[in-house]
Design a protein around this motif. Structure first.
Motif, PDB file in Angstrom:
ATOM      1  N   TYR A 218       0.834  -1.202   0.000  1.00 10.73           N
ATOM      2  CA  TYR A 218       0.000   0.000   0.000  1.00 10.73           C
ATOM      3  C   TYR A 218       0.871   1.255   0.000  1.00 10.73           C
ATOM      4  N   MET A 219       1.829   1.303   0.900  1.00 11.29           N
ATOM      5  CA  MET A 219       2.680   2.493   1.027  1.00 11.29           C
ATOM      6  C   MET A 219       3.475   2.772  -0.248  1.00 11.29           C
ATOM      7  N   GLN A 220       3.905   1.715  -0.928  1.00  8.30           N
ATOM      8  CA  GLN A 220       4.744   1.858  -2.125  1.00  8.30           C
ATOM      9  C   GLN A 220       3.953   1.738  -3.427  1.00  8.30           C
ATOM     10  N   CYS A 221       2.624   1.559  -3.327  1.00 13.12           N
ATOM     11  CA  CYS A 221       1.794   1.312  -4.512  1.00 13.12           C
ATOM     12  C   CYS A 221       2.360   0.160  -5.338  1.00 13.12           C
ATOM     13  N   ASN A 222       2.711  -0.901  -4.643  1.00 14.80           N
ATOM     14  CA  ASN A 222       3.312  -2.077  -5.280  1.00 14.80           C
ATOM     15  C   ASN A 222       2.243  -3.146  -5.469  1.00 14.80           C
ATOM     16  N   SER A 223       1.944  -3.444  -6.719  1.00 15.09           N
ATOM     17  CA  SER A 223       0.897  -4.410  -7.039  1.00 15.09           C
ATOM     18  C   SER A 223       1.447  -5.770  -7.464  1.00 15.09           C
ATOM     19  N   SER A 224       2.726  -6.035  -7.210  1.00 18.00           N
ATOM     20  CA  SER A 224       3.335  -7.273  -7.720  1.00 18.00           C
ATOM     21  C   SER A 224       2.923  -8.540  -6.975  1.00 18.00           C
ATOM     22  N   HIS A 225       2.530  -8.450  -5.704  1.00 22.42           N
ATOM     23  CA  HIS A 225       2.144  -9.644  -4.943  1.00 22.42           C
ATOM     24  C   HIS A 225       0.856  -9.404  -4.152  1.00 22.42           C
ATOM     25  N   PRO A 226      -0.282  -9.286  -4.847  1.00 25.64           N
ATOM     26  CA  PRO A 226      -1.527  -9.024  -4.120  1.00 25.64           C
ATOM     27  C   PRO A 226      -1.992 -10.249  -3.334  1.00 25.64           C
ATOM     28  N   ARG A 227      -2.637  -9.995  -2.224  1.00 25.30           N
ATOM     29  CA  ARG A 227      -3.280 -11.070  -1.456  1.00 25.30           C
ATOM     30  C   ARG A 227      -4.614 -11.428  -2.094  1.00 25.30           C
ATOM     31  N   PHE A 228      -5.218 -10.457  -2.774  1.00 23.54           N
ATOM     32  CA  PHE A 228      -6.506 -10.635  -3.454  1.00 23.54           C
ATOM     33  C   PHE A 228      -6.482  -9.752  -4.685  1.00 23.54           C
ATOM     34  N   TYR A 229      -7.065 -10.254  -5.789  1.00 21.66           N
ATOM     35  CA  TYR A 229      -7.120  -9.494  -7.034  1.00 21.66           C
ATOM     36  C   TYR A 229      -8.452  -9.757  -7.725  1.00 21.66           C
ATOM     37  N   SER A 230      -9.061  -8.705  -8.250  1.00 23.71           N
ATOM     38  CA  SER A 230     -10.270  -8.859  -9.051  1.00 23.71           C
ATOM     39  C   SER A 230     -10.350  -7.718 -10.055  1.00 23.71           C
ATOM     40  N   ASN A 231     -10.847  -8.046 -11.249  1.00 21.94           N
ATOM     41  CA  ASN A 231     -11.051  -7.022 -12.269  1.00 21.94           C
ATOM     42  C   ASN A 231     -12.402  -7.190 -12.966  1.00 21.94           C
ATOM     43  N   THR A 232     -13.388  -7.673 -12.231  1.00 22.06           N
ATOM     44  CA  THR A 232     -14.699  -7.976 -12.799  1.00 22.06           C
ATOM     45  C   THR A 232     -15.595  -6.752 -12.978  1.00 22.06           C
ATOM     46  N   GLY A 233     -15.271  -5.638 -12.340  1.00 18.97           N
ATOM     47  CA  GLY A 233     -16.104  -4.441 -12.410  1.00 18.97           C
ATOM     48  C   GLY A 233     -17.085  -4.334 -11.256  1.00 18.97           C
ATOM     49  N   LYS A 234     -17.404  -5.467 -10.648  1.00 16.11           N
ATOM     50  CA  LYS A 234     -18.289  -5.509  -9.463  1.00 16.11           C
ATOM     51  C   LYS A 234     -17.708  -6.533  -8.511  1.00 16.11           C
ATOM     52  N   THR A 235     -16.783  -6.096  -7.691  1.00 21.21           N
ATOM     53  CA  THR A 235     -16.079  -7.000  -6.786  1.00 21.21           C
ATOM     54  C   THR A 235     -16.677  -6.917  -5.395  1.00 21.21           C
ATOM     55  N   ARG A 236     -16.989  -8.067  -4.851  1.00 27.72           N
ATOM     56  CA  ARG A 236     -17.509  -8.153  -3.476  1.00 27.72           C
ATOM     57  C   ARG A 236     -16.409  -8.743  -2.605  1.00 27.72           C
ATOM     58  N   PHE A 237     -16.033  -7.999  -1.548  1.00 25.51           N
ATOM     59  CA  PHE A 237     -14.960  -8.436  -0.650  1.00 25.51           C
ATOM     60  C   PHE A 237     -15.508  -8.482   0.773  1.00 25.51           C
ATOM     61  N   MET A 238     -15.404  -9.655   1.430  1.00 23.04           N
ATOM     62  CA  MET A 238     -15.891  -9.807   2.796  1.00 23.04           C
ATOM     63  C   MET A 238     -14.728  -9.768   3.776  1.00 23.04           C
ATOM     64  N   PHE A 239     -14.919  -9.056   4.886  1.00 22.40           N
ATOM     65  CA  PHE A 239     -13.909  -8.949   5.935  1.00 22.40           C
ATOM     66  C   PHE A 239     -14.074 -10.113   6.907  1.00 22.40           C
ATOM     67  N   ASP A 240     -13.033 -10.946   6.999  1.00 25.53           N
ATOM     68  CA  ASP A 240     -13.125 -12.126   7.861  1.00 25.53           C
ATOM     69  C   ASP A 240     -12.227 -12.059   9.092  1.00 25.53           C
ATOM     70  N   HIS A 241     -11.482 -10.982   9.240  1.00 24.41           N
ATOM     71  CA  HIS A 241     -10.627 -10.802  10.417  1.00 24.41           C
ATOM     72  C   HIS A 241     -10.695  -9.350  10.883  1.00 24.41           C
ATOM     73  N   SER A 242     -10.370  -9.137  12.128  1.00 20.81           N
ATOM     74  CA  SER A 242     -10.328  -7.794  12.693  1.00 20.81           C
ATOM     75  C   SER A 242      -8.905  -7.247  12.570  1.00 20.81           C
ATOM     76  N   VAL A 243      -8.581  -6.779  11.376  1.00 25.05           N
ATOM     77  CA  VAL A 243      -7.253  -6.230  11.067  1.00 25.05           C
ATOM     78  C   VAL A 243      -7.432  -5.078  10.077  1.00 25.05           C
ATOM     79  N   PRO A 244      -6.386  -4.294   9.856  1.00 21.23           N
ATOM     80  CA  PRO A 244      -6.467  -3.312   8.765  1.00 21.23           C
ATOM     81  C   PRO A 244      -6.326  -4.028   7.413  1.00 21.23           C
ATOM     82  N   TYR A 245      -7.149  -3.631   6.463  1.00 21.16           N
ATOM     83  CA  TYR A 245      -7.073  -4.149   5.094  1.00 21.16           C
ATOM     84  C   TYR A 245      -6.577  -3.015   4.205  1.00 21.16           C
TER      85      TYR A 245
END
Length: 145
Positions: free
Chosen positions: A67-94
Motif C-alpha cells: 500500500y505504502m509503495q503502490c506495489n501491485s506485484s504480490h496481491p493477497r486478493f485481485y479482481s477485475n470484474t467491475g463488481k467486486t464483493r470483498f468480505m472482511f473475515d478478520h479484525s485487522v487493517p485491510y
C-alpha cells in the motif's frame, strides 16, 4: 418448551452484517477528500462486505508495504470484474490499491480498519432479568398444560 427457549436464545444472539457500496475510482484532483476519508467514516466489522464498482480497472488487497509503495506485484486478493464483493473475515487493517498503472499514485488506494463485533450485542446468554422471566414463563406454561 425447551425448543422455544433455544430458538429465542438463537435469535437474540444473531449478528447482522452490512454491505457497503463504493465507486472505486481515482479521486478527482480538485477534491480534498480521499477514499480513506470515506473508509474512516464507516464502522466496518467482521462479516461486513464492500462491493467495489468500477470500469476498466481492478482492485487488489495488498500488504501495508504494498500500500505504502503502490506495489501491485504480490496481491493477497485481485479482481477485475467491475463488481467486486470483498468480505472482511478478520479484525485487522485491510489495504486496497488499484492494479491499474498510475492509479494508486493518484490516490486510488484505501485502508479499511475492521473491528470485532461488540460483545455486549452478540452474547447468546440471556441477561439475568430475561432468564428469570423465561423460567417464570416456562413454569406458568407447565401449570396451564
Amino acid at each position: 418448551m425447551f425448543l422455544w427457549l433455544v430458538i429465542v436464545l438463537m435469535v437474540s444472539g444473531s449478528v447482522s452484517s452490512n454491505e457497503y457500496k463504493l465507486h472505486w475510482v481515482i479521486p478527482p484532483a480538485n477534491v480534498s477528500t480521499s477514499l480513506n476519508d470515506w473508509a474512516s467514516g464507516q464502522r466496518f466489522q467482521v462479516g461486513d462486505t464492500i462491493r467495489f464498482k468500477y470500469k476498466k480497472d481492478s482492485v487488489m488487497q495488498v500488504t501495508k508495504e504494498g500500500y505504502m509503495q503502490c506495489n501491485s506485484s504480490h496481491p493477497r486478493f485481485y479482481s477485475n470484474t467491475g463488481k467486486t464483493r470483498f468480505m472482511f473475515d478478520h479484525s485487522v487493517p485491510y489495504y486496497f490499491i488499484s492494479g491499474t498503472s498510475g492509479h494508486c499514485e493518484k490516490g486510488q488506494k484505501m485502508i479499511v480498519e475492521v473491528m470485532t463485533h461488540d460483545r455486549t450485542t452478540t452474547s447468546v446468554a440471556p441477561t439475568p432479568a430475561i432468564a428469570v422471566w423465561l423460567c417464570f414463563f416456562s413454569f406458568t406454561l407447565s401449570l396451564v398444560a
